[in-house]
Write a protein that holds these residues in place. Structure first.
Motif, PDB file in Angstrom:
ATOM      1  N   PHE A 143      -2.353  -7.339  -5.577  1.00 58.73           N
ATOM      2  CA  PHE A 143      -2.049  -7.582  -6.822  1.00 58.73           C
ATOM      3  C   PHE A 143      -1.595  -9.185  -7.147  1.00 58.73           C
ATOM      4  O   PHE A 143      -2.267  -9.777  -8.134  1.00 58.73           O
ATOM      5  N   SER A 144      -0.855  -9.352  -6.038  1.00 61.68           N
ATOM      6  CA  SER A 144      -0.269 -10.929  -6.281  1.00 61.68           C
ATOM      7  C   SER A 144      -1.490 -11.740  -5.956  1.00 61.68           C
ATOM      8  O   SER A 144      -1.681 -13.051  -6.556  1.00 61.68           O
ATOM      9  N   SER A 145      -2.406 -11.567  -4.817  1.00 63.31           N
ATOM     10  CA  SER A 145      -3.566 -12.567  -4.510  1.00 63.31           C
ATOM     11  C   SER A 145      -4.442 -12.592  -5.651  1.00 63.31           C
ATOM     12  O   SER A 145      -5.018 -13.584  -6.184  1.00 63.31           O
ATOM     13  N   GLN A 146      -4.739 -11.480  -6.344  1.00 62.26           N
ATOM     14  CA  GLN A 146      -5.534 -11.417  -7.308  1.00 62.26           C
ATOM     15  C   GLN A 146      -5.064 -12.202  -8.431  1.00 62.26           C
ATOM     16  O   GLN A 146      -5.820 -13.020  -9.085  1.00 62.26           O
ATOM     17  N   ALA A 147      -3.700 -12.030  -8.861  1.00 65.16           N
ATOM     18  CA  ALA A 147      -3.347 -12.942  -9.869  1.00 65.16           C
ATOM     19  C   ALA A 147      -3.269 -14.320  -9.933  1.00 65.16           C
ATOM     20  O   ALA A 147      -3.530 -15.122 -10.560  1.00 65.16           O
ATOM     21  N   ASP A 148      -3.256 -14.767  -8.592  1.00 69.50           N
ATOM     22  CA  ASP A 148      -3.148 -16.083  -8.151  1.00 69.50           C
ATOM     23  C   ASP A 148      -4.441 -16.614  -8.494  1.00 69.50           C
ATOM     24  O   ASP A 148      -4.754 -17.673  -8.911  1.00 69.50           O
ATOM     25  N   ALA A 149      -5.724 -15.733  -7.924  1.00 74.79           N
ATOM     26  CA  ALA A 149      -6.903 -16.274  -8.287  1.00 74.79           C
ATOM     27  C   ALA A 149      -7.298 -16.209  -9.822  1.00 74.79           C
ATOM     28  O   ALA A 149      -7.943 -16.732 -10.265  1.00 74.79           O
ATOM     29  N   GLY A 150      -6.722 -15.183 -10.378  1.00 79.85           N
ATOM     30  CA  GLY A 150      -6.821 -15.099 -11.832  1.00 79.85           C
ATOM     31  C   GLY A 150      -6.389 -16.349 -12.472  1.00 79.85           C
ATOM     32  O   GLY A 150      -6.717 -16.692 -13.728  1.00 79.85           O
TER      33      GLY A 150
ATOM     34  N   ASP B 188      -9.456 -10.641 -11.616  1.00 80.53           N
ATOM     35  CA  ASP B 188      -8.322 -11.301 -11.547  1.00 80.53           C
ATOM     36  C   ASP B 188      -7.770 -12.038 -12.724  1.00 80.53           C
ATOM     37  O   ASP B 188      -6.566 -12.019 -12.766  1.00 80.53           O
ATOM     38  N   ILE B 189      -8.542 -12.019 -13.635  1.00 79.64           N
ATOM     39  CA  ILE B 189      -7.796 -12.562 -14.964  1.00 79.64           C
ATOM     40  C   ILE B 189      -6.841 -11.817 -15.185  1.00 79.64           C
ATOM     41  O   ILE B 189      -5.895 -11.899 -15.867  1.00 79.64           O
ATOM     42  N   VAL B 190      -7.401 -10.372 -15.288  1.00 78.90           N
ATOM     43  CA  VAL B 190      -6.448  -9.162 -15.798  1.00 78.90           C
ATOM     44  C   VAL B 190      -5.041  -9.398 -15.059  1.00 78.90           C
ATOM     45  O   VAL B 190      -3.944  -8.981 -15.553  1.00 78.90           O
ATOM     46  N   ALA B 191      -5.361  -9.469 -13.628  1.00 77.12           N
ATOM     47  CA  ALA B 191      -3.769  -9.309 -12.887  1.00 77.12           C
ATOM     48  C   ALA B 191      -2.914 -10.547 -13.296  1.00 77.12           C
ATOM     49  O   ALA B 191      -1.945 -10.444 -13.215  1.00 77.12           O
ATOM     50  N   HIS B 192      -3.836 -11.759 -13.489  1.00 72.23           N
ATOM     51  CA  HIS B 192      -2.860 -13.092 -13.912  1.00 72.23           C
ATOM     52  C   HIS B 192      -2.142 -12.771 -15.268  1.00 72.23           C
ATOM     53  O   HIS B 192      -0.981 -12.938 -15.287  1.00 72.23           O
ATOM     54  N   LEU B 193      -2.884 -12.124 -16.268  1.00 71.84           N
ATOM     55  CA  LEU B 193      -2.373 -11.724 -17.352  1.00 71.84           C
ATOM     56  C   LEU B 193      -1.084 -10.575 -17.245  1.00 71.84           C
ATOM     57  O   LEU B 193       0.120 -10.856 -17.963  1.00 71.84           O
ATOM     58  N   LEU B 194      -1.414  -9.853 -16.502  1.00 71.68           N
ATOM     59  CA  LEU B 194      -0.257  -8.725 -16.137  1.00 71.68           C
ATOM     60  C   LEU B 194       1.082  -9.281 -15.519  1.00 71.68           C
ATOM     61  O   LEU B 194       2.092  -9.270 -15.850  1.00 71.68           O
ATOM     62  N   GLU B 195       0.653 -10.086 -14.595  1.00 75.14           N
ATOM     63  CA  GLU B 195       1.637 -10.721 -13.759  1.00 75.14           C
ATOM     64  C   GLU B 195       2.513 -11.906 -14.791  1.00 75.14           C
ATOM     65  O   GLU B 195       3.725 -11.700 -14.748  1.00 75.14           O
ATOM     66  N   ALA B 196       1.762 -12.604 -15.546  1.00 82.89           N
ATOM     67  CA  ALA B 196       2.398 -13.654 -16.295  1.00 82.89           C
ATOM     68  C   ALA B 196       3.303 -12.989 -17.409  1.00 82.89           C
ATOM     69  O   ALA B 196       4.137 -13.494 -18.094  1.00 82.89           O
TER      70      ALA B 196
ATOM     71  N   ASP C 220     -15.227  -9.578  -9.887  1.00 85.82           N
ATOM     72  CA  ASP C 220     -13.859  -9.883  -9.440  1.00 85.82           C
ATOM     73  C   ASP C 220     -12.928 -10.872 -10.296  1.00 85.82           C
ATOM     74  O   ASP C 220     -11.659 -10.968 -10.430  1.00 85.82           O
ATOM     75  N   ASP C 221     -13.685 -12.123 -10.891  1.00 86.70           N
ATOM     76  CA  ASP C 221     -13.204 -12.920 -11.932  1.00 86.70           C
ATOM     77  C   ASP C 221     -12.311 -12.206 -12.952  1.00 86.70           C
ATOM     78  O   ASP C 221     -11.341 -12.601 -13.180  1.00 86.70           O
TER      79      ASP C 221
END
Lengths: 710, 145
Positions: free
Chosen positions: A45-52, A117-125, A113-114
């Motif tokens: 999840f973390s690596s997805q968020a970074d890419a996101g 990743d963007i969803v992961a970024h939104l969730l992590e943020a 994948d993009d």
């Protein structure tokens, strides 16, 4: 707390990449067959968020801000606003929403994948801190349950979103409530605005004339009421001095029209920030559709719920953005969100106003074996999509016919639909006349068959009597004002209200349109340039018919687009819109995006036009005082002379003027009301990227009421 | 004196007549330059505005205009042949300042076909820049009102 387990999961596409990598490694060196998944950098999840974060910066930050703080182009995606909208949802639903709608004009252009990743970024943020597993397209945890701070807050018993009556009161305490009858709706009191376009013919015309061309210059603010924030394009109702107002998030309020005092408020839910354009009043009930496709009747006196019925299954994407019209005791409602490849199609449906019981449904998509079923290129029924009725229709009580516009086929371009320009797809992009007793189709007229540019003809149908002629007028995104006989559907004439170059010919006898050759033959990923853009011509902002002068006065938009179709697989559950788009000024307009155009309904000739840089974001209304009212993106609310288009009065509101003005009277005194609002889809997106110098606050939903000084 | 006055009047009238004929042969056109097709993602990188005045005398087209606010320095400017809102091929080269704001100009001898295209609103001006090589500003040419 439902924290996820820690088994590493790879997305399907990355599994394939891993398999290819593994295969190559095996081929290169037989002895090194001890490779395992652990030797590859595991996706988390973390690596997805970074890419996101990177993908978001490239594709989303221009509208939503680098820190998700929101801009005038796109809403805030962090904190309370994000949680309110998405906290109870799953990553899968968030992913689906983003893929279907983002980026504006280019939905689906990023890789799977993009998007993930963007969803992961939104969730992590937004504080999702309890997830280790990589997200997949089917991750279905509840977002708020994986934000530890939210979980802690919930353990402190944070109150849920309001539901039902939140402000109690009774209209009878302000003015004795008199149930509204069919006869009163057929011939509204001049003081009232009792339905979305004031009368069944959708004239958006008030017979009040206290405010007129001689004194409109003195028009002054009487009171203002802040509304709930969110996307909003509301048409208030006014009956017997009470304003009934639909707010974002399915909230209805009753306000005293004289003082602006709140009488009652009801939250029907879901408590989101989504838009509903209009509500209806009948007997002693306020009837509202909800954004999740329910129909609810409230007691007009108190706001208490009387009955509720399900219109369609919102989990399958169905929704409503416009409310009903009540005709002869039946609540008639359209439906939106019909772009998916599922067995169910869009329909217009009617319900008993007393109890919500379903009376009939008319499906707007012709299926195999039905009349018109052979117009879909032989596609299986499940892949026939579109035909939404997202703008409320009108009604002729004498003919017992209700008139609706239908949206185009989905996806937007024939090649994406696996169809050709000759597969016209009944009953899309048409006027349909439906019998209000039986729900049967009386006639149809397809204005733009096989629509190819996301320019639908779904908007209001205005009924006009000229001598013995019973006519119906409509004006869609192509900017063509159509005139048809409303008894038979026969084509009677047209005029082009803005520049269009999509059609090389419009048959003057039949109304048949011929698309430009390159639009006919548009292939996947090929750019086609055409006018108008998906903001219209004309969009949801309704036009007015000023009967004393025989003129139709329309709020128009002058922009163009480049459109490129994308591939859509014929897979059940798939579908969508599938085109990339860019926008630009309409040549020959000197950069004027907004145009109010007046047209003689007999000759179809343009009588006058008022053009301006700022796009228009309200419907037009006209009055017996020979005035036209309209509002724009640049916060200006204007009164024009109905005969010349001269601007006689204007003022500036807190943010963009958006919605549908109304006029009413209390104790003989005339008022003009209009809303300011945000949201509004293409008509907001397109001007926001063309007229970037126009600035307005991203908040400020409100209703403003004006009158003449005592 | 009388003869002299008449001669002067005749001379002045003749000058006016020729001037009127010359003016009648001159057609003035205008192109409003605005950003090329854009999206919310590109709106901050496709920038600028401008105006070009074009004067046609016979087949000679004099081009004079200004632009400002582009995202990077201009690299090329052309007149293209395409009906309104339908891109088409380059038909003439224009001279342009090597800057984000400046002047664009040319004196062109149009073919008869392109004179007709000009009168039919089927020519447009397009300015390219370093960061927007396909084009950053564009405007169709219409008769000046």
């Amino acid at each position: 707390m439902k924290f996820l387990n820690t088994i590493t999961v790879l997305t399907l596409s990355r599994n394939l990449a891993f398999a290819v990598f593994l295969g190559l490694a095996l081929a290169a060196c037989d002895s090194e067959v001890s490779n395992t998944e652990e030797d590859v950098v595991a996706l988390t999840f973390s690596s997805q968020a970074d890419a996101g974060a990177s993908a978001f910066a490239t594709n989303c930050a221009a509208c939503h801000g680098a820190n998700l703080e929101g801009t005038t182009l796109g809403p805030i995606l962090s904190g309370f606003n994000f949680l309110q909208r998405w906290g109870s949802q799953t990553p899968t639903l968030l992913l689906g929403n983003i893929k279907a709608n983002m980026p504006p004009g280019g939905a689906g252009t990023l890789t799977d994948d993009d998007y993930l990743d963007i969803v992961a970024h939104l969730l992590e943020a937004n504080g999702v801190d309890a997830v280790v597993n990589a997200l997949t397209a089917s991750t279905d945890f509840v977002i708020s349950e994986n934000i530890s701070s939210v979980v802690q807050r919930q353990q402190r018993a944070e109150p849920p979103a309001p539901q039902g009556v939140t402000v109690a009161g009774n209209v009878d305490d302000f003015v004795p409530f008199v149930p509204i009858t069919d006869a009163m709706l057929e011939n509204p009191d001049p003081a009232d605005w009792p339905m979305h376009r004031r009368n069944y013919y959708a004239h958006s015309y008030s017979p009040l004339d206290e405010i007129n061309t001689d004194n409109v210059g003195s028009l002054s603010l009487e009171w203002v009421w802040n509304m709930h924030e969110g996307d909003s394009e509301p048409a208030p109702l006014v009956y017997n001095g009470i304003i009934y107002l639909i707010n974002p998030g399915n909230v209805v309020q009753a306000l005293d029209g004289k003082s602006g005092e709140l009488i009652w408020e009801n939250w029907a839910g879901p408590a989101n920030r989504q838009d509903m354009r209009n509500i209806a009043i009948y007997d002693d009930k306020i009837i509202q559709a909800t954004t999740d496709a329910r129909l609810i009747a409230l007691d007009a006196r108190t706001g208490e719920q009387v009955w509720e019925t399900i219109v369609a299954d919102s989990s399958k994407g169905f929704s409503n953005s416009s409310g009903p019209i009540v005709a002869d005791g039946k609540v008639i409602l359209g439906l939106a969100g019909c772009a998916r490849y599922i067995p169910e199609d869009c329909y217009i449906s009617a319900y008993d106003a007393n109890n919500g019981e379903l009376k009939w449904q008319f499906e707007t998509i012709a299926e195999m074996g039905q009349p018109g079923g052979d117009t879909w290129g032989g596609l299986d029924d499940v892949f026939r999509a579109g035909g939404e009725t997202w703008i409320t229709g009108s009604y002729d009580p004498d003919l017992k016919l209700t008139y609706w516009g239908t949206a185009q086929q989905k996806p937007w371009v024939p090649v994406s639909r696996h169809m050709t320009i000759f597969d016209v797809g009944l009953y899309t992009n048409s006027t349909v006349a439906v019998n209000t007793d039986s729900g049967e189709l009386d006639w149809y007229f397809q204005h733009v068959p096989a629509e190819a540019l996301d320019l639908d003809e779904v908007f209001e149908r205005v009924l006009v009597n000229r001598g013995d002629d019973k006519l119906v007028f409509s004006l869609g995104k192509y900017g063509i004002l159509w005139k048809n006989d409303r008894v038979s559907g026969q084509f009677k004439g047209y005029t082009e209200t803005v520049f269009q170059n999509a059609f090389t010919n419009i048959n003057a006898e039949t109304g048949e349109v011929t698309y430009r050759q390159d639009i006919q033959n548009a292939q996947l990923n090929e750019w086609t340039s055409a006018c108008p853009s998906s903001a219209g011509g004309k969009d949801w902002h309704s036009m007015t018919y000023h009967e004393p002068s025989g003129t139709m006065i329309a709020p128009l938009s002058q922009t163009c687009l480049e459109n490129a179709a994308r591939e859509v697989a014929l897979v059940q559950g798939g579908g969508g819109l599938a085109a990339s788009r860019k926008f630009f000024e309409m040549p020959g307009t000197d950069g004027n995006l907004g145009k109010v155009g007046a047209y003689n309904v007999d000759t179809m000739e343009e009588v006058w036009s008022h053009q301006q840089r700022a796009s228009l974001h309200t419907g037009t209304i006209s009055t017996a005082g020979d005035l036209v009212f309209v509002g724009d993106l640049d916060r200006r609310f204007k009164a024009l002379d109905v005969h010349t288009g001269e601007v006689l009065w204007q003022t500036r509101l807190g943010t963009a003027v958006q919605g549908h003005p109304v006029s009413f009277a209390i104790d003989g005194k005339q008022y003009i009301a209009v809303t300011s609002a945000n949201g509004g889809t293409s008509p907001r997106t397109v001007p926001s990227v063309i007229a970037t110098e126009i600035k307005y606050p991203s908040r400020g939903n409100a209703i403003y009421v004006f009158s003449l000084p005592e | 004196m009388k003869l002299g006055h008449k001669a002067f009047s005749l001379f002045f009238t003749t000058i006016l007549l020729f001037t009127s004929i010359a003016q009648a042969q001159t057609e003035t056109y205008r192109a409003r330059l605005s950003p090329m097709p854009t999206t919310p993602q590109t709106v901050s990188t496709i920038l600028g505005e401008g105006e070009v005045i074009l004067t046609l005398n016979g087949n000679t087209l004099t081009v004079q205009g200004q632009f400002e606010g582009m995202s990077s320095v201009a690299t090329m400017a052309h007149i293209h042949n395409g009906p309104p809102a339908q891109p088409g091929p380059v038909v003439y080269q224009l001279e342009i300042a090597d800057a984000t704001s400046g002047e664009v100009s040319a004196s062109l001898e149009l073919s008869d076909i392109h004179v007709e295209a000009l009168r039919a609103n089927e020519l447009y001006v397009q300015i390219h820049s370093e960061t927007n090589a396909p084009g950053e500003l564009r405007g169709w040419i219409f008769e000046r009102q």
